[in-house]
Scaffold this motif. Structure first.
Motif, mmCIF file in Angstrom:
data_model
loop_
_atom_site.group_PDB
_atom_site.id
_atom_site.type_symbol
_atom_site.label_atom_id
_atom_site.label_comp_id
_atom_site.label_asym_id
_atom_site.label_seq_id
_atom_site.Cartn_x
_atom_site.Cartn_y
_atom_site.Cartn_z
ATOM 1 N N VAL A 28 -24.037 28.989 -84.251
ATOM 2 C CA VAL A 28 -22.619 29.144 -83.926
ATOM 3 C C VAL A 28 -22.006 27.814 -83.503
ATOM 4 C CG1 VAL A 28 -21.017 30.352 -82.387
ATOM 5 C CG2 VAL A 28 -23.103 31.499 -83.159
ATOM 6 N N GLY A 29 -20.800 27.536 -84.015
ATOM 7 C CA GLY A 29 -20.046 26.369 -83.578
ATOM 8 C C GLY A 29 -20.475 25.059 -84.209
ATOM 9 N N VAL A 30 -21.138 25.131 -85.352
ATOM 10 C CA VAL A 30 -21.589 23.902 -86.021
ATOM 11 C C VAL A 30 -20.421 23.333 -86.832
ATOM 12 C CG1 VAL A 30 -23.222 22.925 -87.666
ATOM 13 C CG2 VAL A 30 -23.942 24.802 -86.166
ATOM 14 N N PRO A 31 -19.987 22.111 -86.526
ATOM 15 C CA PRO A 31 -18.852 21.527 -87.242
ATOM 16 C C PRO A 31 -19.169 21.273 -88.721
ATOM 17 C CG PRO A 31 -19.467 20.191 -85.320
ATOM 18 C CD PRO A 31 -20.504 21.241 -85.479
ATOM 19 N N ALA A 32 -18.117 21.269 -89.527
ATOM 20 C CA ALA A 32 -18.268 21.055 -90.970
ATOM 21 C C ALA A 32 -18.961 19.733 -91.276
ATOM 22 C CB ALA A 32 -16.905 21.115 -91.651
ATOM 23 N N TYR A 33 -18.698 18.694 -90.489
ATOM 24 C CA TYR A 33 -19.318 17.398 -90.791
ATOM 25 C C TYR A 33 -20.837 17.441 -90.605
ATOM 26 C CZ TYR A 33 -19.736 16.072 -85.831
ATOM 27 O OH TYR A 33 -20.078 16.006 -84.498
ATOM 28 N N ILE A 34 -21.311 18.272 -89.694
ATOM 29 C CA ILE A 34 -22.765 18.431 -89.524
ATOM 30 C C ILE A 34 -23.341 19.153 -90.742
ATOM 31 C CG2 ILE A 34 -24.567 19.599 -88.172
ATOM 32 C CD1 ILE A 34 -23.604 17.156 -86.747
ATOM 33 N N HIS A 35 -22.666 20.202 -91.175
ATOM 34 C CA HIS A 35 -23.104 20.922 -92.383
ATOM 35 C C HIS A 35 -23.153 19.982 -93.581
ATOM 36 C CE1 HIS A 35 -21.880 23.119 -96.112
ATOM 37 N NE2 HIS A 35 -23.034 23.689 -95.846
ATOM 38 N N ALA A 37 -23.423 16.707 -93.679
ATOM 39 C CA ALA A 37 -24.500 15.725 -93.511
ATOM 40 C C ALA A 37 -25.868 16.374 -93.724
ATOM 41 C CB ALA A 37 -24.418 15.080 -92.130
ATOM 42 N N PHE A 38 -26.002 17.617 -93.291
ATOM 43 C CA PHE A 38 -27.251 18.363 -93.468
ATOM 44 C C PHE A 38 -27.577 18.495 -94.960
ATOM 45 C CE2 PHE A 38 -29.346 22.718 -92.260
ATOM 46 C CZ PHE A 38 -30.601 22.164 -92.335
ATOM 47 N N LEU A 39 -26.566 18.817 -95.753
ATOM 48 C CA LEU A 39 -26.775 19.002 -97.190
ATOM 49 C C LEU A 39 -27.229 17.727 -97.892
ATOM 50 C CD1 LEU A 39 -23.779 21.274 -98.223
ATOM 51 C CD2 LEU A 39 -26.143 21.938 -97.747
ATOM 52 N N ALA A 41 -28.806 15.118 -96.323
ATOM 53 C CA ALA A 41 -29.884 14.434 -95.587
ATOM 54 C C ALA A 41 -31.122 14.276 -96.469
ATOM 55 C CB ALA A 41 -30.240 15.220 -94.337
ATOM 56 N N PRO A 42 -31.756 13.102 -96.422
ATOM 57 C CA PRO A 42 -32.981 12.890 -97.194
ATOM 58 C C PRO A 42 -34.095 13.855 -96.793
ATOM 59 C CG PRO A 42 -32.175 10.812 -96.298
ATOM 60 C CD PRO A 42 -31.335 11.907 -95.709
ATOM 61 N N SER A 43 -34.148 14.192 -95.500
ATOM 62 C CA SER A 43 -35.125 15.173 -95.010
ATOM 63 C C SER A 43 -34.377 16.231 -94.215
ATOM 64 C CB SER A 43 -36.170 14.511 -94.111
ATOM 65 O OG SER A 43 -36.950 15.510 -93.473
ATOM 66 N N LYS A 44 -34.202 17.399 -94.816
ATOM 67 C CA LYS A 44 -33.481 18.467 -94.134
ATOM 68 C C LYS A 44 -34.219 18.929 -92.882
ATOM 69 C CE LYS A 44 -30.754 19.975 -98.044
ATOM 70 N NZ LYS A 44 -30.822 18.664 -98.603
ATOM 71 N N GLY A 45 -35.546 18.933 -92.934
ATOM 72 C CA GLY A 45 -36.324 19.327 -91.759
ATOM 73 C C GLY A 45 -36.108 18.391 -90.583
ATOM 74 N N GLN A 46 -36.134 17.098 -90.840
ATOM 75 C CA GLN A 46 -35.909 16.118 -89.773
ATOM 76 C C GLN A 46 -34.487 16.204 -89.247
ATOM 77 O OE1 GLN A 46 -37.044 12.286 -91.324
ATOM 78 N NE2 GLN A 46 -39.195 12.584 -90.790
ATOM 79 N N PHE A 47 -33.522 16.362 -90.152
ATOM 80 C CA PHE A 47 -32.126 16.474 -89.739
ATOM 81 C C PHE A 47 -31.947 17.707 -88.852
ATOM 82 C CE2 PHE A 47 -27.759 17.728 -89.919
ATOM 83 C CZ PHE A 47 -27.054 16.543 -89.939
ATOM 84 N N PHE A 48 -32.506 18.832 -89.297
ATOM 85 C CA PHE A 48 -32.404 20.069 -88.527
ATOM 86 C C PHE A 48 -32.977 19.893 -87.125
ATOM 87 C CE2 PHE A 48 -34.421 23.914 -86.976
ATOM 88 C CZ PHE A 48 -33.338 24.765 -86.921
ATOM 89 N N ASN A 49 -34.171 19.326 -87.043
ATOM 90 C CA ASN A 49 -34.817 19.158 -85.737
ATOM 91 C C ASN A 49 -34.044 18.214 -84.830
ATOM 92 O OD1 ASN A 49 -36.956 20.929 -86.179
ATOM 93 N ND2 ASN A 49 -38.179 19.361 -87.171
ATOM 94 N N ALA A 50 -33.440 17.186 -85.393
ATOM 95 C CA ALA A 50 -32.738 16.187 -84.586
ATOM 96 C C ALA A 50 -31.324 16.597 -84.191
ATOM 97 C CB ALA A 50 -32.689 14.856 -85.336
ATOM 98 N N LEU A 51 -30.602 17.299 -85.092
ATOM 99 C CA LEU A 51 -29.175 17.505 -84.856
ATOM 100 C C LEU A 51 -28.702 18.963 -84.796
ATOM 101 C CD1 LEU A 51 -27.907 14.604 -87.103
ATOM 102 C CD2 LEU A 51 -27.962 14.677 -84.620
ATOM 103 N N ILE A 52 -29.590 19.905 -85.049
ATOM 104 C CA ILE A 52 -29.167 21.305 -85.015
ATOM 105 C C ILE A 52 -30.030 22.124 -84.054
ATOM 106 C CG2 ILE A 52 -28.864 23.417 -86.370
ATOM 107 C CD1 ILE A 52 -28.294 21.517 -88.791
ATOM 108 N N ARG A 53 -31.322 22.076 -84.239
ATOM 109 C CA ARG A 53 -32.235 22.846 -83.392
ATOM 110 C C ARG A 53 -32.018 22.503 -81.920
ATOM 111 N NH1 ARG A 53 -38.796 22.483 -83.707
ATOM 112 N NH2 ARG A 53 -39.179 24.080 -82.146
ATOM 113 N N ASP A 54 -31.953 23.502 -81.097
ATOM 114 C CA ASP A 54 -31.775 23.367 -79.642
ATOM 115 C C ASP A 54 -30.434 22.766 -79.233
ATOM 116 O OD1 ASP A 54 -34.347 24.427 -79.272
ATOM 117 O OD2 ASP A 54 -35.264 22.439 -79.338
#
Length: 67
Positions: A28-35, A37-39, A41-54
């Motif tokens: 919830v509340g994830v800005p469009a620019y994060i989405h 950048a996520f798409l 990202a060279p490594s979606k797993g690393q991006f997720f862990n660094a900028l979305i998870r927790d």
């Protein structure tokens, strides 16, 4: 990668992430620019862990999650 798919609802500002395990989580509340950048990202797993998870409130929306 541990990420199988990504969906985004810009109006509701919701990000859905499906993992290769079949689990699906809605963030919830994830800005469009994060989405965006996520798409790209060279490594979606690393991006997720660094900028979305927790960093965002989430819920498990996996179908049949209670079974």
């Amino acid at each position: 990668s541990s990420i199988a798919g990504v969906g985004y609802d810009a109006d509701a500002v919701l990000l859905e992430v499906e993992f290769v395990t079949g689990r699906v989580y809605r963030y919830v509340g994830v800005p469009a620019y994060i989405h965006d950048a996520f798409l790209t990202a060279p490594s979606k797993g690393q991006f997720f862990n660094a900028l979305i998870r927790d960093r965002y409130i989430y819920e498990d929306i996996t179908r049949d999650a209670g079974r």
